[in-house]
Design an enzyme around this catalytic site. Structure first.
Site, PDB file in Angstrom:
ATOM      1  N   ASN A   9       0.879  -1.171   0.000  1.00 16.32           N
ATOM      2  CA  ASN A   9       0.000   0.000   0.000  1.00 16.32           C
ATOM      3  C   ASN A   9       0.914   1.218   0.000  1.00 16.32           C
ATOM      4  OD1 ASN A   9      -1.483   2.299   0.910  1.00 16.32           O
ATOM      5  ND2 ASN A   9      -3.077   0.965   1.721  1.00 16.32           N
ATOM      6  N   GLU A  36      -3.815   1.860  -2.957  1.00 20.51           N
ATOM      7  CA  GLU A  36      -3.897   3.306  -2.703  1.00 20.51           C
ATOM      8  C   GLU A  36      -2.930   4.086  -3.588  1.00 20.51           C
ATOM      9  OE1 GLU A  36      -5.427   5.333   0.949  1.00 20.51           O
ATOM     10  OE2 GLU A  36      -4.230   3.757   1.898  1.00 20.51           O
ATOM     11  N   TYR A 105      -7.596  -3.937  -2.230  1.00 20.93           N
ATOM     12  CA  TYR A 105      -7.604  -2.915  -1.177  1.00 20.93           C
ATOM     13  C   TYR A 105      -8.991  -2.928  -0.561  1.00 20.93           C
ATOM     14  CZ  TYR A 105      -7.513   1.687   1.050  1.00 20.93           C
ATOM     15  OH  TYR A 105      -7.602   2.718   1.954  1.00 20.93           O
ATOM     16  N   ASP A 146      -3.996  -5.082   1.007  1.00 20.84           N
ATOM     17  CA  ASP A 146      -4.376  -4.452   2.267  1.00 20.84           C
ATOM     18  C   ASP A 146      -5.804  -4.902   2.594  1.00 20.84           C
ATOM     19  OD1 ASP A 146      -5.085  -2.846   4.377  1.00 20.84           O
ATOM     20  OD2 ASP A 146      -4.543  -0.953   3.419  1.00 20.84           O
ATOM     21  N   ASN A 148      -7.192  -4.675   5.607  1.00 16.01           N
ATOM     22  CA  ASN A 148      -7.757  -3.845   6.672  1.00 16.01           C
ATOM     23  C   ASN A 148      -8.420  -4.684   7.768  1.00 16.01           C
ATOM     24  OD1 ASN A 148      -7.275  -0.988   6.552  1.00 16.01           O
ATOM     25  ND2 ASN A 148      -8.338  -0.965   4.594  1.00 16.01           N
ATOM     26  N   ASP A 246       2.898   4.683   4.956  1.00 15.46           N
ATOM     27  CA  ASP A 246       2.677   4.153   6.299  1.00 15.46           C
ATOM     28  C   ASP A 246       2.603   2.627   6.309  1.00 15.46           C
ATOM     29  OD1 ASP A 246       0.328   4.389   4.865  1.00 15.46           O
ATOM     30  OD2 ASP A 246      -0.761   5.514   6.390  1.00 15.46           O
ATOM     31  N   HIS A 247       2.617   1.999   5.134  1.00 14.46           N
ATOM     32  CA  HIS A 247       2.705   0.544   4.997  1.00 14.46           C
ATOM     33  C   HIS A 247       4.082   0.176   4.450  1.00 14.46           C
ATOM     34  CE1 HIS A 247      -1.794  -0.355   5.016  1.00 14.46           C
ATOM     35  NE2 HIS A 247      -1.779   0.957   4.878  1.00 14.46           N
TER      36      HIS A 247
END
Length: 260
Positions: A9, A36, A105, A146, A148, A246-247
């Site tokens: 991501n 993303e 995602y 991802d 989540n 951030d990933h």
């Protein structure tokens, strides 16, 4: 020869184009699935194709978006998750070397109230239906991206999320288990059953420095691919780079397929 594929991501490909090009030059994976990307198809950097990579993009203005970057040609099977009601750019599926890879995602579920959370569960259920159909066709496939979801307590640092966060809600974890129980293997947990391994650290509250991480990027393997699983690597070093996502990348390596 072994075959490797990765998920990342990237949180805006246009901001982190150089990071991805550098990473690919140092990590010779066969396929990289991005999430993303946060751009439309025509805005995706041309530098990857110019460097000789093969690229497929499912883009959307400013939000979401997925892409595949590979070292050799592949066939795009789907540009959206079959059967999913929402038209967000959240899924791409390719076929390469007799292997199907679905890059996804999954909705976060914390925004949009209960309707936003319903969309998250619908995606999980639709993905499970699609996976079941591929299993019934006896296909070799991986679902990577991802998701989540933090499936278990060891998948997040203590205090990293509130108890009612959509990534932890019982329905979310149950949807993850239903997907796995079809006969899919969580590649990380197959090799590292109990270790606290994270793929995401928020930009806020010093999460990286305090190691307040989450494991929300996953790779699920169909049975024959699970038999070929050789290695899994979470590339933590990328989170310490200047202006990182951030990933971080999640890399899966499979042993060479045995001759039929």
């Amino acid at each position: 020869m072994s075959f490797s594929f990765a998920s990342w991501n990237i949180n805006s490909i246009r901001q982190r184009e150089t990071l991805v090009l550098d990473w690919l030059s140092n990590h010779p994976v066969d396929v990289l699935c991005l999430q993303e990307i946060k751009c439309e198809q025509h805005q995706f950097p041309a530098s990857f194709a110019e460097a000789g990579y093969h690229v497929a993009i499912v883009g959307q203005k400013a939000y979401n978006g997925v892409a595949v970057i590979a070292r050799k040609p592949f066939e795009v099977r789907h540009r959206r998750l079959p059967g999913f009601s929402h038209d967000a750019a959240r899924y791409i599926e390719i076929e390469i070397d007799r292997l199907t890879i679905g890059g996804l995602y999954l909705p976060n579920g914390n925004s949009g109230g209960e309707e936003g959370y319903r969309l998250k569960i619908e995606f999980f259920e639709t993905l499970a239906h699609h996976a079941r159909e591929m299993l019934e066709r006896d296909e070799d496939f991986a679902l990577i991206g991802d998701f989540n979801v933090c499936p278990a307590p060891e998948d997040l640092a203590p205090g990293a999320l509130g108890a009612h966060d959509a990534l932890l809600r019982p329905e979310t974890r149950a949807a993850w288990r239903s997907l796995c129980w079809l006969g899919l293997t969580d590649a990380v947990r197959a090799l590292y059953p109990r270790e606290c391994l994270y793929t995401f650290w928020d930009y806020q509250a010093g999460a990286w420095d305090r190691n307040m991480g989450l494991r929300i990027d996953h790779a699920l393997l169909s049975p024959r691919l699970a038999d070929r699983l050789e290695a899994v690597h979470i590339d933590r070093d990328e989170r310490a780079r200047p202006q990182p996502s951030d990933h971080v990348p999640l890399v899966v390596t499979l042993r060479a397929d045995r001759p039929l």
